[in-house]
Design a protein around this motif. Structure first.
Motif, mmCIF file in Angstrom:
data_model
loop_
_atom_site.group_PDB
_atom_site.id
_atom_site.type_symbol
_atom_site.label_atom_id
_atom_site.label_comp_id
_atom_site.label_asym_id
_atom_site.label_seq_id
_atom_site.Cartn_x
_atom_site.Cartn_y
_atom_site.Cartn_z
ATOM 1 N N SER A 1 0.829 -1.202 0.000
ATOM 2 C CA SER A 1 0.000 0.000 0.000
ATOM 3 C C SER A 1 0.861 1.249 0.000
ATOM 4 O O SER A 1 1.940 1.278 0.582
ATOM 5 C CB SER A 1 -0.902 -0.006 1.242
ATOM 6 O OG SER A 1 -0.124 -0.038 2.422
ATOM 7 N N ARG A 2 0.366 2.266 -0.650
ATOM 8 C CA ARG A 2 1.077 3.526 -0.723
ATOM 9 C C ARG A 2 0.653 4.390 0.445
ATOM 10 O O ARG A 2 -0.530 4.454 0.789
ATOM 11 C CB ARG A 2 0.770 4.217 -2.050
ATOM 12 C CG ARG A 2 1.642 5.435 -2.311
ATOM 13 C CD ARG A 2 1.407 5.991 -3.687
ATOM 14 N NE ARG A 2 2.307 7.100 -3.947
ATOM 15 C CZ ARG A 2 3.457 6.999 -4.581
ATOM 16 N NH1 ARG A 2 3.859 5.831 -5.021
ATOM 17 N NH2 ARG A 2 4.226 8.058 -4.786
ATOM 18 N N ILE A 3 1.590 5.077 1.053
ATOM 19 C CA ILE A 3 1.285 5.940 2.186
ATOM 20 C C ILE A 3 0.845 7.297 1.636
ATOM 21 O O ILE A 3 1.667 8.110 1.206
ATOM 22 C CB ILE A 3 2.494 6.077 3.125
ATOM 23 C CG1 ILE A 3 2.861 4.708 3.699
ATOM 24 C CG2 ILE A 3 2.191 7.045 4.256
ATOM 25 C CD1 ILE A 3 4.034 4.721 4.659
ATOM 26 N N GLU A 4 -0.452 7.502 1.631
ATOM 27 C CA GLU A 4 -0.998 8.714 1.014
ATOM 28 C C GLU A 4 -0.610 9.968 1.775
ATOM 29 O O GLU A 4 -0.511 11.051 1.183
ATOM 30 C CB GLU A 4 -2.524 8.589 0.920
ATOM 31 C CG GLU A 4 -2.978 7.466 -0.019
ATOM 32 C CD GLU A 4 -4.487 7.337 -0.087
ATOM 33 O OE1 GLU A 4 -5.181 8.092 0.638
ATOM 34 O OE2 GLU A 4 -4.986 6.504 -0.860
ATOM 35 N N ALA A 5 -0.386 9.849 3.088
ATOM 36 C CA ALA A 5 -0.003 11.026 3.873
ATOM 37 C C ALA A 5 1.311 11.618 3.382
ATOM 38 O O ALA A 5 1.501 12.844 3.408
ATOM 39 C CB ALA A 5 0.101 10.656 5.355
ATOM 40 N N ILE A 6 2.228 10.766 2.923
ATOM 41 C CA ILE A 6 3.502 11.261 2.402
ATOM 42 C C ILE A 6 3.284 12.008 1.091
ATOM 43 O O ILE A 6 3.876 13.067 0.844
ATOM 44 C CB ILE A 6 4.497 10.104 2.202
ATOM 45 C CG1 ILE A 6 4.740 9.371 3.525
ATOM 46 C CG2 ILE A 6 5.809 10.618 1.638
ATOM 47 C CD1 ILE A 6 5.360 10.232 4.593
ATOM 48 N N ASP A 7 2.406 11.462 0.240
ATOM 49 C CA ASP A 7 2.089 12.153 -1.012
ATOM 50 C C ASP A 7 1.450 13.518 -0.746
ATOM 51 O O ASP A 7 1.747 14.504 -1.426
ATOM 52 C CB ASP A 7 1.136 11.309 -1.855
ATOM 53 C CG ASP A 7 1.813 10.085 -2.445
ATOM 54 O OD1 ASP A 7 3.021 10.162 -2.731
ATOM 55 O OD2 ASP A 7 1.135 9.059 -2.605
ATOM 56 N N ILE A 8 0.572 13.577 0.251
ATOM 57 C CA ILE A 8 -0.085 14.843 0.592
ATOM 58 C C ILE A 8 0.940 15.852 1.092
ATOM 59 O O ILE A 8 0.919 17.036 0.711
ATOM 60 C CB ILE A 8 -1.188 14.607 1.642
ATOM 61 C CG1 ILE A 8 -2.329 13.777 1.030
ATOM 62 C CG2 ILE A 8 -1.731 15.935 2.170
ATOM 63 C CD1 ILE A 8 -3.361 13.332 2.041
ATOM 64 N N ALA A 9 1.847 15.390 1.954
ATOM 65 C CA ALA A 9 2.882 16.294 2.472
ATOM 66 C C ALA A 9 3.754 16.825 1.342
ATOM 67 O O ALA A 9 4.080 18.015 1.293
ATOM 68 C CB ALA A 9 3.736 15.555 3.503
ATOM 69 N N ARG A 10 4.115 15.928 0.423
ATOM 70 C CA ARG A 10 4.932 16.367 -0.706
ATOM 71 C C ARG A 10 4.143 17.314 -1.611
ATOM 72 O O ARG A 10 4.683 18.306 -2.118
ATOM 73 C CB ARG A 10 5.418 15.141 -1.490
ATOM 74 C CG ARG A 10 6.490 15.477 -2.522
ATOM 75 C CD ARG A 10 6.970 14.228 -3.250
ATOM 76 N NE ARG A 10 7.729 13.375 -2.342
ATOM 77 C CZ ARG A 10 7.299 12.212 -1.888
ATOM 78 N NH1 ARG A 10 6.106 11.755 -2.232
ATOM 79 N NH2 ARG A 10 8.050 11.479 -1.086
ATOM 80 N N GLY A 11 2.881 17.029 -1.817
ATOM 81 C CA GLY A 11 2.044 17.903 -2.640
ATOM 82 C C GLY A 11 1.895 19.282 -2.022
ATOM 83 O O GLY A 11 1.928 20.296 -2.729
ATOM 84 N N ALA A 12 1.734 19.329 -0.689
ATOM 85 C CA ALA A 12 1.634 20.622 -0.011
ATOM 86 C C ALA A 12 2.924 21.420 -0.164
ATOM 87 O O ALA A 12 2.900 22.647 -0.365
ATOM 88 C CB ALA A 12 1.321 20.398 1.474
ATOM 89 N N ALA A 13 4.073 20.730 -0.082
ATOM 90 C CA ALA A 13 5.354 21.409 -0.275
ATOM 91 C C ALA A 13 5.471 21.951 -1.696
ATOM 92 O O ALA A 13 6.017 23.046 -1.917
ATOM 93 C CB ALA A 13 6.497 20.447 0.027
ATOM 94 N N LEU A 14 4.940 21.210 -2.667
ATOM 95 C CA LEU A 14 4.970 21.676 -4.053
ATOM 96 C C LEU A 14 4.111 22.919 -4.249
ATOM 97 O O LEU A 14 4.487 23.842 -4.978
ATOM 98 C CB LEU A 14 4.496 20.557 -4.981
ATOM 99 C CG LEU A 14 5.476 19.403 -5.197
ATOM 100 C CD1 LEU A 14 4.758 18.216 -5.828
ATOM 101 C CD2 LEU A 14 6.649 19.836 -6.072
ATOM 102 N N VAL A 15 2.953 22.953 -3.607
ATOM 103 C CA VAL A 15 2.089 24.131 -3.693
ATOM 104 C C VAL A 15 2.796 25.344 -3.088
ATOM 105 O O VAL A 15 2.772 26.447 -3.655
ATOM 106 C CB VAL A 15 0.741 23.876 -2.981
ATOM 107 C CG1 VAL A 15 -0.069 25.168 -2.876
ATOM 108 C CG2 VAL A 15 -0.069 22.818 -3.735
ATOM 109 N N ALA A 16 3.430 25.139 -1.935
ATOM 110 C CA ALA A 16 4.171 26.234 -1.303
ATOM 111 C C ALA A 16 5.296 26.714 -2.209
ATOM 112 O O ALA A 16 5.538 27.923 -2.346
ATOM 113 C CB ALA A 16 4.728 25.765 0.044
#
Length: 333
Positions: free
Chosen positions: A16-31
């Motif tokens: 399974s993929r850890i979606e929380a890590i993807d979200i954290a990375r996505g938030a950093a990309l938005v910033a």
């Protein structure tokens, strides 16, 4: 591992993929996109010169870079903590290295005064290789190494590292001019912090708990960006620049002479070190001195030669002393 690896390590392909890590990375990309858009506005003249290189914007940029590199270290443990999967590792490493090389080439051609020779992608490529040596070490040792790497950037600086061949280390007596400078010291420390934190999380069984978290639909854009972070990184800035360029064609920014721009930028940088009166005197002296020495064209073009830097530092010392001695009419010594 590198920008877009958040797969929980397991021998099964269905891990399974850890979606929380993807979200954290996505938030950093938005910033990051917010910061780059502001930088683009500054570059085209819609914002004050040097605005994004100082104060809160500077802290914002450092926080974004730190979060990216922390996630690189964290994901390195997720992907390879139980054994290095060389095929996937080398494939992603090659992609990041190729993207870093492309950015260097493009910015060298387009931004000669501040081209990116060792930016965030260069750091990620090198840090990913170096990080492999820490995957088998105890978390405490890795975290101590993180502190040491960060501290070394302050205590090991020397003119011995001023030659361009050593700039990637970040230990020279000055920071070379670049639009994205992320050297090994201190930034590899953020990667080590991520590795250490991931090892602690792994020991506490946090990976398994994170894998069970399934956020709502609101997170899907962030997850998508997080899964394709390298593509997002490479595409977003050209798109943003194109948008600001298009705006400049229909609503051009108010233009100022380069002398006025220099004085504003100089006074803004100086404001952290002296009062407004001192900064006004110092910056006026620097502009006059550059013009008198025939260095205006070189300085304004963003040239970064050792000779020019030595000359500018000499003028800065003279102007600092002169600004300290000069007392405005009606003032007191």
């Amino acid at each position: 591992m590198i920008l877009d690896s958040a797969q929980q390590p397991a021998p099964k392909k269905s891990a399974s993929r850890i979606e929380a890590i993807d979200i954290a990375r996505g938030a950093a990309l938005v910033a990051m996109a917010i910061y780059h858009f502001t930088w683009d506005l500054e570059f085209f003249g819609y914002a004050e010169p040097q605005m994004t290189a100082q104060g809160g914007w500077k802290l914002f940029a450092r926080a974004i870079a730190s979060s990216f590199l922390f996630l690189v270290g964290f994901s390195l443990v997720l992907a390879h903590g139980r054994g290095i999967r060389w095929n996937g590792f080398l494939r992603r490493l090659a992609m990041v290295a190729a993207a870093a090389a492309a950015i260097s080439i493009v910015t060298y051609v387009a931004l000669r005064g501040g081209f990116i020779f060792f930016g965030i992608l260069h750091q990620i490529a090198v840090a990913s290789l170096l990080g492999l040596a820490f995957l088998r070490l105890p978390a405490a040792i890795v975290l101590l190494a993180a502190v040491a790497v960060i501290a070394a950037a302050n205590f090991l600086r020397s003119a011995l590292f001023d030659h361009p061949v050593w700039w990637w280390l970040g230990l020279g007596s000055f920071n070379p001019r670049s639009n994205d400078y992320v050297p090994v010291f201190p930034w590899f420390g953020a990667v080590l912090a991520g590795i250490g934190a991931a090892k602690l999380a792994q020991a506490q069984g946090l990976f398994a708990r994170l894998a069970t978290i399934r956020p709502g639909a609101w997170s899907r854009p962030l997850q998508f960006a997080g899964r394709h972070s390298l593509a997002f990184y490479l595409i977003h800035q050209p798109v943003l620049i194109a948008c600001v360029w298009a705006l400049s064609q229909v609503a051009p920014p108010r233009t100022e002479s380069r002398e006025v721009t220099f004085l504003k930028s100089c006074e803004r940088e100086c404001s952290d070190l002296g009062d407004a009166g001192f900064c006004a005197r110092y910056c006026a002296c620097m502009l006059d001195s550059l013009e008198r020495e025939g260095l205006v064209e070189q300085a304004f073009s963003g040239e970064n030669s050792e000779t020019l830097q030595s000359q500018v530092e000499g003028l800065a010392g003279i102007c600092t002393a002169e600004a300290d001695r000069t007392v405005p009419e009606g003032g007191t010594q």
